[in-house]
Design an enzyme around this catalytic site. Sequence first.
Site, short mmCIF file in Angstrom:
data_model
loop_
_atom_site.label_atom_id
_atom_site.label_comp_id
_atom_site.label_asym_id
_atom_site.label_seq_id
_atom_site.Cartn_x
_atom_site.Cartn_y
_atom_site.Cartn_z
N ASP A 148 -2.20 -11.64 42.50
CA ASP A 148 -3.22 -12.44 42.11
C ASP A 148 -3.08 -13.65 43.08
O ASP A 148 -2.06 -14.10 43.49
CB ASP A 148 -3.08 -12.98 40.92
CG ASP A 148 -4.10 -14.46 40.76
OD1 ASP A 148 -5.21 -14.07 40.94
OD2 ASP A 148 -3.45 -15.17 40.40
N ASP A 172 -0.55 -15.81 37.78
CA ASP A 172 -0.14 -16.87 37.04
C ASP A 172 -1.15 -17.62 36.33
O ASP A 172 -0.81 -18.60 35.67
CB ASP A 172 0.83 -17.85 37.86
CG ASP A 172 0.02 -18.55 38.97
OD1 ASP A 172 -1.26 -18.44 39.21
OD2 ASP A 172 0.54 -19.37 39.50
N CYS A 201 16.32 -26.84 28.81
CA CYS A 201 17.77 -26.60 28.62
C CYS A 201 18.15 -27.14 27.60
O CYS A 201 17.29 -27.86 26.74
CB CYS A 201 18.47 -27.37 29.97
SG CYS A 201 18.23 -28.93 29.82
N CYS A 211 17.24 -30.79 26.50
CA CYS A 211 15.91 -31.19 26.29
C CYS A 211 16.06 -31.15 24.69
O CYS A 211 15.44 -32.07 23.78
CB CYS A 211 14.92 -29.97 26.90
SG CYS A 211 14.85 -30.01 28.34
N ASP A 263 -4.99 -14.15 34.46
CA ASP A 263 -4.43 -12.93 34.62
C ASP A 263 -3.75 -12.41 33.39
O ASP A 263 -3.05 -11.21 33.34
CB ASP A 263 -3.16 -13.36 35.43
CG ASP A 263 -3.61 -13.86 36.82
OD1 ASP A 263 -4.70 -13.00 37.00
OD2 ASP A 263 -3.26 -14.64 37.67
#
Lengths: 50, 829
Positions: free
Chosen positions: B505, B721, B99, B102, B725
């Site tokens: 997955d 993820d 955000c 940060c 993948d």
Amino acid sequence: MENSIITLIILSLFLGAGCWLVFVWAVKKGEFDDMERPKHRMLDDEEGKR
Amino acid sequence: MTGFVGKCTHCGAWIRPHELVEERRSGETLAFCCRGCHGAYLLITGAGLGDYYRRREWEEQGLCSGAFNEAYSDAYLAGFVRPADGKSAIDILIDGIRCATCVWLNEKIVSRLPGVTEVRVNYATSRALVLFDPGLVTPSAIFERIGELGYVPRPYTRSAAEDAAAREKRDLLIRFGTAFFLTMQLMAYSFALYAGYFQGMAQQIRHYMQLFSLLVTTPVVFYSGWPFLAGGWRGIINRAPNMDLLIAIGALSSFIYSVYATFAGGEAYYETAAMIVTLILAGRLLEQSAKRRASSGVERLLSLAPSEARRVLNGAVEKVAVAELGVGDLVMVAPGERFPIDGSICEGVTSVDESPATGEPMPVAKAAGDPVIAGSINLSGMVRVKVDKPAGDSFVARIARLAEEAQSRKAPIQGVADRVAALFVPAVLFLAAITFVYLHAAGIEAGDALMTALAVVVIACPCALGLATPTAILAGCGAAATGGVIFKGGDVLERLGGITSVVFDKTGTLTCGRPEVAEIRPVPGFGLLVPDLVPKLETLNPKLETTDENLLVFLAASVETGTNHPLARGITECAAGRGIAPAAPESCRTFAGGGVTGLVGGQNVSVGNARFLESQGIALPGCLHCPPAGGTAVYVACGGSYAGALLMEDRLRDSAFPLVGYFQNRGIRSYLLSGDKRETVNRIASALGIRESRGDLLPEEKMDFMEHLRERGECLLMVGDGINDAPALSSADVGCAVAGGTDIAVESSDLVLASPDLARLSFAHRVSVRTISVIRQNLAWAFVYNIVGIPLAMTGRLTPVYAAAAMALSSLCVVGNSLRLLRLKYKVS
């Protein structure tokens, strides 16, 4: 009448061209690259102190 | 949430009881999930930046614990530093920026280092530009500072492709800005002309107004509209009429018609030409703002493997660049480091977290002779590794190449608007041709007949067309974003609505990715063999019923407390769930890749895998306690004899069942592909009711399987993820990653779910289906007014007022219709 209208239109075109040049300059300088950060930057209270 | 004692003040993660770190501060007790968060909190508040915690806008937990902070040496970073105005500058890619706060925090903290003159962090790209004085501060100090905050800095060099993309974006902005300024001027003249049409206007003035209109419209059509003219021309050459061609025809025809009218006398339609170009450029700009982060996935993929390694040569250890390593070299890897290359262990034992590479959540025990993969994390022991493959040929490099290939092979998808244009362009040209032929045959002069035919084209190309797709997509993306679904572009939204198959997955997407105790199998009555343990359990847990099960969990949890192994965490969680307080063990010892031993209540307790227990001289009872298909068994021995087993399983996410059901109800087939063990995959598939599943797949095989499905004409959505993948995500029609997965998966996907709640995926699909139908309605609205205008134009009765009214009405209808999408809401389950 005719002359004044034409003069005014040409004048407005010059004004517009001026704004346009500022805009092009701003884009080239990267003013629009980050749209998210600057709106929060004004909340930094320390910015003014430096 | 059971078994948790609150949320971490720093990162917002739920805190498990045994991990709690407390800090007393002005009468308040603050809770932290780990020492790291506590340290980061002290660092931030100590610097007077405590505002961070009030400003930040997220509720979900921070960086995953697997994020590894590599220490960079100055010698290596020197290659990324470039001189700038007598100072030095370095570009840093900061992982973990979530955000604007940060960004604020990073800028502040780094700019306080002595010698740093300027820090600018770009929120959209997560890139920081740091200007510093090389005499006062070193780049590695800057990196360290960012690392201390818990972000992951990486050096970064601009690639040519990114520069090109940035140039293109600026170019589009200038074209739009130019068109916008000129169209505003033009509108002033057009209003004068409209007024003159109703109230009368001197012929001379009207001519001047039209000349000025011509002056401002020319750059709009030929400079701002150039991308459409070029795109339309390509459409003609490829014999594929597209949206660009329709826009080009509309703008050019009204421009030519107006130029003719200006000099031959008659009504001009300059604003139609200018408005088409301006509105469509605005639409393109909106679409661009909807997709932000550039696909720098491949680049990040390669930065996973460390770029330096410690080579052992003739007994001495030296640091060398990974690229310099040759096959057969020996490399030393300490616990906590990533393996720099693919190789095999030749000395030492350890357990390795291969989840970044394979997605398998359980650490794998490795001993001499076992292969290791570059990028996976060495967890417990110092090992020496023999290099088997040069760095350019490693698993990670291969995956990067596959992902890149898949991306380049993916054909551009024809949007709804393009398909409509493909039908509409020939139809309009046909009507115009008929008009011309008919009028000419009826004895009207060729010039006039041509102008009437041109008027047909002018009125038929509505400028609301330019708004039809982008506004719908913008509203759709907006609705999706508030529901925690991020689409990386409008085309993704359109494609998701048309999928016919979903490929899941297993690891981390359908399951929680954390092993949990599924079953407790004590040896009946084993407590009788070690009588002094029972009172120990009872004094610590006076309310607890003393059963064999509780006793077994108590023993395992006591020994595993303080171990950071995922299986150990699963066991301590189970104990917390049952309300068992573990005892403080004495003389604990961890055996890498095996298990743990320790003294509990004077009894020697060993917890670990079968091989470990046997090495401790404990006899296991045959196959009585064999693990079930797909699970992992943790064996417990007490006082030298076998006490029982805990069966660990990776639990399915609660949201997985409704999701599979949702797709089934819509006739969308589900597949399960995984690199995990076949039994595990089959078990999960049957639990969820997925008919087709494959286990033990390599990344290449996943991709091949998907190519095979696509050849059958299926439109695929891939949910995954892991790093493995990435190629499959890139090759699917729509790749969906779950936030919290690896960066690479998130980068190579088209669609990101902001939290692992899979219900968001069905929401995304719903939004997508609705958006497509809204785009269709918009196109219909855009055309309706203009189709009414066609007969008027054919009979030569078209007036500027009608043209203006059609323009305004169709644009309003289109925008209003798109805004309806914002009413779609994600319901929190």
